[in-house]
Structure formats: C-alpha cells, structure tokens
Design a protein around this motif. Structure first.
Motif, PDB file in Angstrom:
ATOM      1  N   SER A  44       0.801  -1.224   0.000  1.00 30.61           N
ATOM      2  CA  SER A  44       0.000   0.000   0.000  1.00 30.61           C
ATOM      3  C   SER A  44       0.831   1.270   0.000  1.00 30.61           C
ATOM      4  O   SER A  44       0.360   2.318  -0.416  1.00 30.61           O
ATOM      5  CB  SER A  44      -0.928   0.026   1.219  1.00 30.61           C
ATOM      6  N   GLY A  45       2.063   1.187   0.496  1.00 25.69           N
ATOM      7  CA  GLY A  45       2.885   2.391   0.616  1.00 25.69           C
ATOM      8  C   GLY A  45       2.569   3.202   1.858  1.00 25.69           C
ATOM      9  O   GLY A  45       3.060   4.311   2.039  1.00 25.69           O
ATOM     10  N   ILE A  46       1.743   2.669   2.746  1.00 28.59           N
ATOM     11  CA  ILE A  46       1.364   3.364   3.979  1.00 28.59           C
ATOM     12  C   ILE A  46       2.343   2.990   5.089  1.00 28.59           C
ATOM     13  O   ILE A  46       2.555   1.814   5.369  1.00 28.59           O
ATOM     14  CB  ILE A  46      -0.069   2.993   4.411  1.00 28.59           C
ATOM     15  N   PHE A  47       2.951   4.009   5.711  1.00 27.73           N
ATOM     16  CA  PHE A  47       3.850   3.789   6.844  1.00 27.73           C
ATOM     17  C   PHE A  47       3.720   4.996   7.762  1.00 27.73           C
ATOM     18  O   PHE A  47       4.182   6.078   7.434  1.00 27.73           O
ATOM     19  CB  PHE A  47       5.291   3.608   6.371  1.00 27.73           C
ATOM     20  N   LEU A  48       3.041   4.813   8.891  1.00 28.22           N
ATOM     21  CA  LEU A  48       2.754   5.903   9.828  1.00 28.22           C
ATOM     22  C   LEU A  48       3.277   5.528  11.217  1.00 28.22           C
ATOM     23  O   LEU A  48       2.516   5.196  12.115  1.00 28.22           O
ATOM     24  CB  LEU A  48       1.242   6.166   9.876  1.00 28.22           C
ATOM     25  N   PRO A  49       4.595   5.601  11.434  1.00 32.88           N
ATOM     26  CA  PRO A  49       5.168   5.159  12.701  1.00 32.88           C
ATOM     27  C   PRO A  49       5.095   6.193  13.824  1.00 32.88           C
ATOM     28  O   PRO A  49       5.401   5.886  14.967  1.00 32.88           O
ATOM     29  CB  PRO A  49       6.620   4.882  12.335  1.00 32.88           C
ATOM     30  N   ARG A  50       4.701   7.411  13.507  1.00 29.81           N
ATOM     31  CA  ARG A  50       4.704   8.478  14.509  1.00 29.81           C
ATOM     32  C   ARG A  50       3.330   8.608  15.167  1.00 29.81           C
ATOM     33  O   ARG A  50       2.403   7.885  14.873  1.00 29.81           O
ATOM     34  CB  ARG A  50       5.129   9.777  13.845  1.00 29.81           C
ATOM     35  N   ASP A  51       3.208   9.575  16.044  1.00 26.05           N
ATOM     36  CA  ASP A  51       1.954   9.835  16.747  1.00 26.05           C
ATOM     37  C   ASP A  51       1.064  10.703  15.854  1.00 26.05           C
ATOM     38  O   ASP A  51       1.107  11.930  15.904  1.00 26.05           O
ATOM     39  CB  ASP A  51       2.250  10.522  18.074  1.00 26.05           C
ATOM     40  N   VAL A  52       0.264  10.063  15.023  1.00 31.68           N
ATOM     41  CA  VAL A  52      -0.569  10.757  14.037  1.00 31.68           C
ATOM     42  C   VAL A  52      -1.709  11.488  14.732  1.00 31.68           C
ATOM     43  O   VAL A  52      -2.410  10.919  15.552  1.00 31.68           O
ATOM     44  CB  VAL A  52      -1.133   9.758  13.000  1.00 31.68           C
ATOM     45  N   LYS A  53      -1.884  12.752  14.369  1.00 29.63           N
ATOM     46  CA  LYS A  53      -2.970  13.557  14.927  1.00 29.63           C
ATOM     47  C   LYS A  53      -4.073  13.810  13.918  1.00 29.63           C
ATOM     48  O   LYS A  53      -5.225  13.976  14.275  1.00 29.63           O
ATOM     49  CB  LYS A  53      -2.430  14.901  15.449  1.00 29.63           C
ATOM     50  N   ASP A  54      -3.737  13.859  12.633  1.00 32.94           N
ATOM     51  CA  ASP A  54      -4.753  14.087  11.611  1.00 32.94           C
ATOM     52  C   ASP A  54      -4.241  13.567  10.276  1.00 32.94           C
ATOM     53  O   ASP A  54      -3.030  13.481  10.053  1.00 32.94           O
ATOM     54  CB  ASP A  54      -5.076  15.580  11.505  1.00 32.94           C
ATOM     55  N   LEU A  55      -5.180  13.243   9.409  1.00 33.81           N
ATOM     56  CA  LEU A  55      -4.863  12.667   8.104  1.00 33.81           C
ATOM     57  C   LEU A  55      -5.855  13.246   7.100  1.00 33.81           C
ATOM     58  O   LEU A  55      -7.061  13.187   7.316  1.00 33.81           O
ATOM     59  CB  LEU A  55      -5.012  11.149   8.183  1.00 33.81           C
ATOM     60  N   LYS A  56      -5.351  13.829   6.030  1.00 34.34           N
ATOM     61  CA  LYS A  56      -6.219  14.430   5.010  1.00 34.34           C
ATOM     62  C   LYS A  56      -5.808  13.946   3.629  1.00 34.34           C
ATOM     63  O   LYS A  56      -4.621  13.840   3.329  1.00 34.34           O
ATOM     64  CB  LYS A  56      -6.113  15.961   5.022  1.00 34.34           C
ATOM     65  N   GLN A  57      -6.799  13.683   2.795  1.00 30.83           N
ATOM     66  CA  GLN A  57      -6.536  13.360   1.398  1.00 30.83           C
ATOM     67  C   GLN A  57      -6.362  14.664   0.652  1.00 30.83           C
ATOM     68  O   GLN A  57      -7.165  15.583   0.791  1.00 30.83           O
ATOM     69  CB  GLN A  57      -7.698  12.572   0.813  1.00 30.83           C
ATOM     70  N   ILE A  58      -5.285  14.759  -0.126  1.00 27.75           N
ATOM     71  CA  ILE A  58      -5.014  15.968  -0.904  1.00 27.75           C
ATOM     72  C   ILE A  58      -4.693  15.585  -2.341  1.00 27.75           C
ATOM     73  O   ILE A  58      -4.486  14.421  -2.658  1.00 27.75           O
ATOM     74  CB  ILE A  58      -3.853  16.797  -0.287  1.00 27.75           C
ATOM     75  N   ASN A  59      -4.638  16.588  -3.198  1.00 28.25           N
ATOM     76  CA  ASN A  59      -4.315  16.403  -4.602  1.00 28.25           C
ATOM     77  C   ASN A  59      -3.101  17.263  -4.910  1.00 28.25           C
ATOM     78  O   ASN A  59      -3.133  18.475  -4.715  1.00 28.25           O
ATOM     79  CB  ASN A  59      -5.514  16.810  -5.460  1.00 28.25           C
ATOM     80  N   ILE A  60      -2.025  16.633  -5.388  1.00 30.17           N
ATOM     81  CA  ILE A  60      -0.813  17.357  -5.759  1.00 30.17           C
ATOM     82  C   ILE A  60      -0.543  17.090  -7.236  1.00 30.17           C
ATOM     83  O   ILE A  60      -0.218  15.967  -7.611  1.00 30.17           O
ATOM     84  CB  ILE A  60       0.392  16.936  -4.898  1.00 30.17           C
ATOM     85  N   ALA A  61      -0.706  18.106  -8.043  1.00 29.64           N
ATOM     86  CA  ALA A  61      -0.473  18.007  -9.490  1.00 29.64           C
ATOM     87  C   ALA A  61      -1.212  16.821 -10.099  1.00 29.64           C
ATOM     88  O   ALA A  61      -0.672  16.081 -10.902  1.00 29.64           O
ATOM     89  CB  ALA A  61       1.022  17.922  -9.780  1.00 29.64           C
ATOM     90  N   GLY A  62      -2.462  16.622  -9.665  1.00 30.89           N
ATOM     91  CA  GLY A  62      -3.284  15.558 -10.213  1.00 30.89           C
ATOM     92  C   GLY A  62      -3.082  14.198  -9.571  1.00 30.89           C
ATOM     93  O   GLY A  62      -3.745  13.242  -9.932  1.00 30.89           O
ATOM     94  N   ASP A  63      -2.153  14.086  -8.622  1.00 30.03           N
ATOM     95  CA  ASP A  63      -1.904  12.818  -7.932  1.00 30.03           C
ATOM     96  C   ASP A  63      -2.558  12.820  -6.559  1.00 30.03           C
ATOM     97  O   ASP A  63      -2.506  13.807  -5.828  1.00 30.03           O
ATOM     98  CB  ASP A  63      -0.404  12.558  -7.750  1.00 30.03           C
ATOM     99  N   TYR A  64      -3.160  11.689  -6.218  1.00 29.10           N
ATOM    100  CA  TYR A  64      -3.753  11.478  -4.896  1.00 29.10           C
ATOM    101  C   TYR A  64      -2.627  11.318  -3.883  1.00 29.10           C
ATOM    102  O   TYR A  64      -1.655  10.600  -4.116  1.00 29.10           O
ATOM    103  CB  TYR A  64      -4.616  10.223  -4.965  1.00 29.10           C
ATOM    104  N   ALA A  65      -2.732  12.015  -2.760  1.00 27.75           N
ATOM    105  CA  ALA A  65      -1.725  11.924  -1.705  1.00 27.75           C
ATOM    106  C   ALA A  65      -2.414  12.056  -0.349  1.00 27.75           C
ATOM    107  O   ALA A  65      -3.569  12.460  -0.257  1.00 27.75           O
ATOM    108  CB  ALA A  65      -0.682  13.021  -1.874  1.00 27.75           C
TER     109      ALA A  65
END
Length: 87
Positions: A44-65
């Motif tokens: 999946s490419g997902i790696f969140l080892p830190r203390d996550v406080k928020d997560l938002k889907q964004i668009n960067i130059a047409g790519d999902y991030a």
C-alpha cells in the motif's frame, strides 16, 4: 462504479512511566465483492510510525496523496500505491 477505500491510523497516549504501545503503523483496506480486505503495508505504501494527529486526502499536481500531521514531529506526505491487486 464507486471505488471504496478505507485508511486507518491508530495511536494513543500513555504516561511517561509507561512504554509506548502503538497499535499499528497504519492500515489501508480495499473494498471488493461486498467486503473490506487489508492491504499489506509494503503493497500500500502506507507507513505511519509516529503519533498521528490528523490525516487528510489531498491532490498534488493531479496525484492522490495523504497529508499526515504528527504530534511534535514533521508532517508527512504519502503517495499510496494506486494499483493494488486483490488475489
């Protein structure tokens, strides 16, 4: 056809006397045939080892991030793998 995805991050705070017991490094799930399936982090490419406080889907130059806000740590930008095949 509507594509369904589920992105999870789980963190919780502990006292300074207690060792960290983070639940995971994040999880991506794909929806297929009426069910959700877990996708391995290496796929999946997902790696969140830190203390996550928020997560938002964004668009960067047409790519999902994903824009990830971490507690007392730098922010992360993840580009999850788009092509995940469920066997």
């Amino acid at each position: 056809m509507v594509k369904k995805k589920l992105q999870l991050q789980v963190n919780f705070q502990v006292e300074i006397e207690t060792t960290p017991a983070d639940a995971s490094i994040g999880l991506r799930m794909k929806y297929k045939d009426g069910k959700f399936y877990c996708v391995d982090n290496s796929d999946s490419g997902i790696f969140l080892p830190r203390d996550v406080k928020d997560l938002k889907q964004i668009n960067i130059a047409g790519d999902y991030a994903l824009l990830v806000s971490n507690d007392d740590e730098p922010m992360q930008i993840l580009y999850p793998n788009k092509k995940i095949n469920l066997k």
